[in-house]
Design a protein around this motif. Structure first.
Motif, PDB file in Angstrom:
ATOM      1  N   ARG A  52       0.831  -1.212   0.000  1.00 60.10           N
ATOM      2  CA  ARG A  52       0.000   0.000   0.000  1.00 60.10           C
ATOM      3  C   ARG A  52       0.858   1.250   0.000  1.00 60.10           C
ATOM      4  O   ARG A  52       0.572   2.222  -0.687  1.00 60.10           O
ATOM      5  CB  ARG A  52      -0.932   0.003   1.189  1.00 60.10           C
ATOM      6  CG  ARG A  52      -1.993  -1.039   1.040  1.00 60.10           C
ATOM      7  CD  ARG A  52      -2.948  -1.058   2.148  1.00 60.10           C
ATOM      8  NE  ARG A  52      -3.788  -2.224   1.924  1.00 60.10           N
ATOM      9  CZ  ARG A  52      -4.795  -2.545   2.635  1.00 60.10           C
ATOM     10  NH1 ARG A  52      -5.132  -1.801   3.647  1.00 60.10           N
ATOM     11  NH2 ARG A  52      -5.510  -3.605   2.372  1.00 60.10           N
ATOM     12  N   LEU A  55       2.322   1.652  -3.427  1.00 60.18           N
ATOM     13  CA  LEU A  55       1.362   2.196  -4.379  1.00 60.18           C
ATOM     14  C   LEU A  55       1.234   3.707  -4.234  1.00 60.18           C
ATOM     15  O   LEU A  55       1.032   4.408  -5.220  1.00 60.18           O
ATOM     16  CB  LEU A  55       0.000   1.523  -4.210  1.00 60.18           C
ATOM     17  CG  LEU A  55      -0.084   0.091  -4.732  1.00 60.18           C
ATOM     18  CD1 LEU A  55      -1.391  -0.562  -4.318  1.00 60.18           C
ATOM     19  CD2 LEU A  55       0.072   0.056  -6.238  1.00 60.18           C
ATOM     20  N   VAL A  56       1.350   4.206  -3.026  1.00 61.86           N
ATOM     21  CA  VAL A  56       1.232   5.647  -2.805  1.00 61.86           C
ATOM     22  C   VAL A  56       2.484   6.373  -3.284  1.00 61.86           C
ATOM     23  O   VAL A  56       2.401   7.465  -3.839  1.00 61.86           O
ATOM     24  CB  VAL A  56       0.980   5.940  -1.300  1.00 61.86           C
ATOM     25  CG1 VAL A  56       1.077   7.414  -1.005  1.00 61.86           C
ATOM     26  CG2 VAL A  56      -0.373   5.405  -0.885  1.00 61.86           C
ATOM     27  N   GLN A  57       3.642   5.764  -3.103  1.00 61.29           N
ATOM     28  CA  GLN A  57       4.899   6.447  -3.393  1.00 61.29           C
ATOM     29  C   GLN A  57       5.322   6.382  -4.856  1.00 61.29           C
ATOM     30  O   GLN A  57       6.083   7.221  -5.313  1.00 61.29           O
ATOM     31  CB  GLN A  57       6.019   5.872  -2.520  1.00 61.29           C
ATOM     32  CG  GLN A  57       5.848   6.212  -1.062  1.00 61.29           C
ATOM     33  CD  GLN A  57       7.016   5.720  -0.239  1.00 61.29           C
ATOM     34  OE1 GLN A  57       7.832   4.933  -0.696  1.00 61.29           O
ATOM     35  NE2 GLN A  57       7.090   6.189   0.993  1.00 61.29           N
ATOM     36  N   LEU A  58       4.840   5.400  -5.581  1.00 61.29           N
ATOM     37  CA  LEU A  58       5.268   5.248  -6.968  1.00 61.29           C
ATOM     38  C   LEU A  58       4.544   6.242  -7.878  1.00 61.29           C
ATOM     39  O   LEU A  58       3.429   6.658  -7.587  1.00 61.29           O
ATOM     40  CB  LEU A  58       4.994   3.821  -7.447  1.00 61.29           C
ATOM     41  CG  LEU A  58       5.863   2.741  -6.827  1.00 61.29           C
ATOM     42  CD1 LEU A  58       5.381   1.362  -7.276  1.00 61.29           C
ATOM     43  CD2 LEU A  58       7.322   2.928  -7.190  1.00 61.29           C
ATOM     44  N   ASP A  60       2.310   7.549 -11.076  1.00 62.63           N
ATOM     45  CA  ASP A  60       1.007   7.032 -11.513  1.00 62.63           C
ATOM     46  C   ASP A  60       1.123   5.846 -12.475  1.00 62.63           C
ATOM     47  O   ASP A  60       0.422   4.853 -12.314  1.00 62.63           O
ATOM     48  CB  ASP A  60       0.185   8.140 -12.177  1.00 62.63           C
ATOM     49  CG  ASP A  60      -0.354   9.134 -11.169  1.00 62.63           C
ATOM     50  OD1 ASP A  60      -0.442   8.788  -9.978  1.00 62.63           O
ATOM     51  OD2 ASP A  60      -0.692  10.271 -11.571  1.00 62.63           O
ATOM     52  N   SER A  62       3.600   3.687 -12.919  1.00 61.00           N
ATOM     53  CA  SER A  62       4.117   2.513 -12.211  1.00 61.00           C
ATOM     54  C   SER A  62       3.075   1.968 -11.242  1.00 61.00           C
ATOM     55  O   SER A  62       2.940   0.750 -11.084  1.00 61.00           O
ATOM     56  CB  SER A  62       5.388   2.860 -11.448  1.00 61.00           C
ATOM     57  OG  SER A  62       6.402   3.243 -12.346  1.00 61.00           O
ATOM     58  N   ARG A  63       2.338   2.855 -10.603  1.00 62.16           N
ATOM     59  CA  ARG A  63       1.287   2.444  -9.659  1.00 62.16           C
ATOM     60  C   ARG A  63       0.231   1.626 -10.388  1.00 62.16           C
ATOM     61  O   ARG A  63      -0.190   0.565  -9.902  1.00 62.16           O
ATOM     62  CB  ARG A  63       0.661   3.686  -9.029  1.00 62.16           C
ATOM     63  CG  ARG A  63      -0.405   3.385  -8.019  1.00 62.16           C
ATOM     64  CD  ARG A  63      -0.993   4.646  -7.422  1.00 62.16           C
ATOM     65  NE  ARG A  63       0.043   5.569  -7.025  1.00 62.16           N
ATOM     66  CZ  ARG A  63      -0.026   6.888  -7.183  1.00 62.16           C
ATOM     67  NH1 ARG A  63      -1.100   7.446  -7.703  1.00 62.16           N
ATOM     68  NH2 ARG A  63       0.958   7.669  -6.796  1.00 62.16           N
ATOM     69  N   GLN A  64      -0.180   2.072 -11.558  1.00 69.80           N
ATOM     70  CA  GLN A  64      -1.186   1.337 -12.330  1.00 69.80           C
ATOM     71  C   GLN A  64      -0.653  -0.011 -12.778  1.00 69.80           C
ATOM     72  O   GLN A  64      -1.358  -1.015 -12.740  1.00 69.80           O
ATOM     73  CB  GLN A  64      -1.632   2.164 -13.533  1.00 69.80           C
ATOM     74  CG  GLN A  64      -2.456   3.371 -13.158  1.00 69.80           C
ATOM     75  CD  GLN A  64      -2.726   4.292 -14.343  1.00 69.80           C
ATOM     76  OE1 GLN A  64      -2.143   4.123 -15.419  1.00 69.80           O
ATOM     77  NE2 GLN A  64      -3.601   5.261 -14.149  1.00 69.80           N
ATOM     78  N   ARG A  67      -0.605  -2.318  -9.717  1.00 70.40           N
ATOM     79  CA  ARG A  67      -1.971  -2.763  -9.391  1.00 70.40           C
ATOM     80  C   ARG A  67      -2.424  -3.851 -10.358  1.00 70.40           C
ATOM     81  O   ARG A  67      -2.993  -4.859  -9.944  1.00 70.40           O
ATOM     82  CB  ARG A  67      -2.947  -1.591  -9.465  1.00 70.40           C
ATOM     83  CG  ARG A  67      -2.981  -0.766  -8.234  1.00 70.40           C
ATOM     84  CD  ARG A  67      -4.164   0.195  -8.257  1.00 70.40           C
ATOM     85  NE  ARG A  67      -4.152   0.990  -7.051  1.00 70.40           N
ATOM     86  CZ  ARG A  67      -4.206   2.300  -7.023  1.00 70.40           C
ATOM     87  NH1 ARG A  67      -4.303   2.997  -8.137  1.00 70.40           N
ATOM     88  NH2 ARG A  67      -4.183   2.947  -5.875  1.00 70.40           N
ATOM     89  N   ASP A 138      12.751   4.666  -8.247  1.00 75.05           N
ATOM     90  CA  ASP A 138      11.497   3.979  -7.948  1.00 75.05           C
ATOM     91  C   ASP A 138      11.739   2.641  -7.253  1.00 75.05           C
ATOM     92  O   ASP A 138      10.952   2.231  -6.399  1.00 75.05           O
ATOM     93  CB  ASP A 138      10.675   3.782  -9.224  1.00 75.05           C
ATOM     94  CG  ASP A 138      10.077   5.086  -9.728  1.00 75.05           C
ATOM     95  OD1 ASP A 138      10.025   6.066  -8.948  1.00 75.05           O
ATOM     96  OD2 ASP A 138       9.668   5.129 -10.910  1.00 75.05           O
ATOM     97  N   SER A 145       9.323   1.027   1.032  1.00 78.81           N
ATOM     98  CA  SER A 145       7.945   0.776   1.428  1.00 78.81           C
ATOM     99  C   SER A 145       7.714  -0.684   1.811  1.00 78.81           C
ATOM    100  O   SER A 145       6.902  -0.969   2.681  1.00 78.81           O
ATOM    101  CB  SER A 145       6.988   1.190   0.322  1.00 78.81           C
ATOM    102  OG  SER A 145       7.224   0.423  -0.830  1.00 78.81           O
TER     103      SER A 145
END
Length: 160
Positions: A52, A55-58, A60, A62-64, A67, A138, A145
């Motif tokens: 979690r 996901l917040v630190q990466l 957008d 990379s976050r997608q 996920r 990253d 994290s």
């Protein structure tokens, strides 16, 4: 005019006090409820860690990607998830029986452990593949994290 009798007067006073108490309680509850709803996002924010926090630190994009990777890993791992769940249910059932069959209990615990270990290995492999596509910055965010949950944890590369 007639004077109201004493029991009726007493009932009226008690009713009035009860109504004032109820209205005050409702007003106080409403005030608290509305006040907590405004402050809730700040007061209830839990410290995030693990995936979690990643996901917040990466960024957008990379976050997608992460996920989607985790979602696909979960879909692909459904048999392991179901096997682990069933093994844990079997453990609970064994523990509730009048006589404990220790060998069967150990076998159920072993099945649960194997399913959990295999699932963890899949997630770790997926994370390692994902990390290969990240920049150094990253990857450092991901590492922080995932593994730096508190000050008591040793940070790789740092000496205490």
């Amino acid at each position: 005019m007639t004077q109201p009798n004493k029991p009726l007067k007493t009932l009226l006073v008690v009713s009035l006090l009860l109504n004032v108490f109820l209205v005050g309680g409702l007003a106080g509850g409403l005030y608290q409820w509305l006040g907590h709803n405004r402050a809730q996002p700040l007061a209830v924010a839990e410290p995030q860690h693990g995936l979690r926090k990643a996901l917040v630190q990466l960024p957008d994009v990379s976050r997608q990607q992460l996920r989607q990777l985790l979602r696909q890993t979960r879909i692909d791992s459904q048999p392991l998830l179901l096997a682990g769940r069933q093994a844990r249910l079997d453990v609970v059932e064994r523990l509730q029986q009048p006589t404990l069959d220790r060998n069967a209990l150990d076998a159920d615990l072993g099945r649960a452990r194997e399913a959990d270990s295999a699932l963890r290995a899949r997630v770790e492999t997926a994370l390692a593949d994902f990390a290969g596509s990240l920049s150094l910055e990253d990857r450092q965010k991901l590492a922080d994290s995932l593994y730096m949950r508190g000050q008591g944890k040793a940070r790789p590369g740092n000496k205490h």
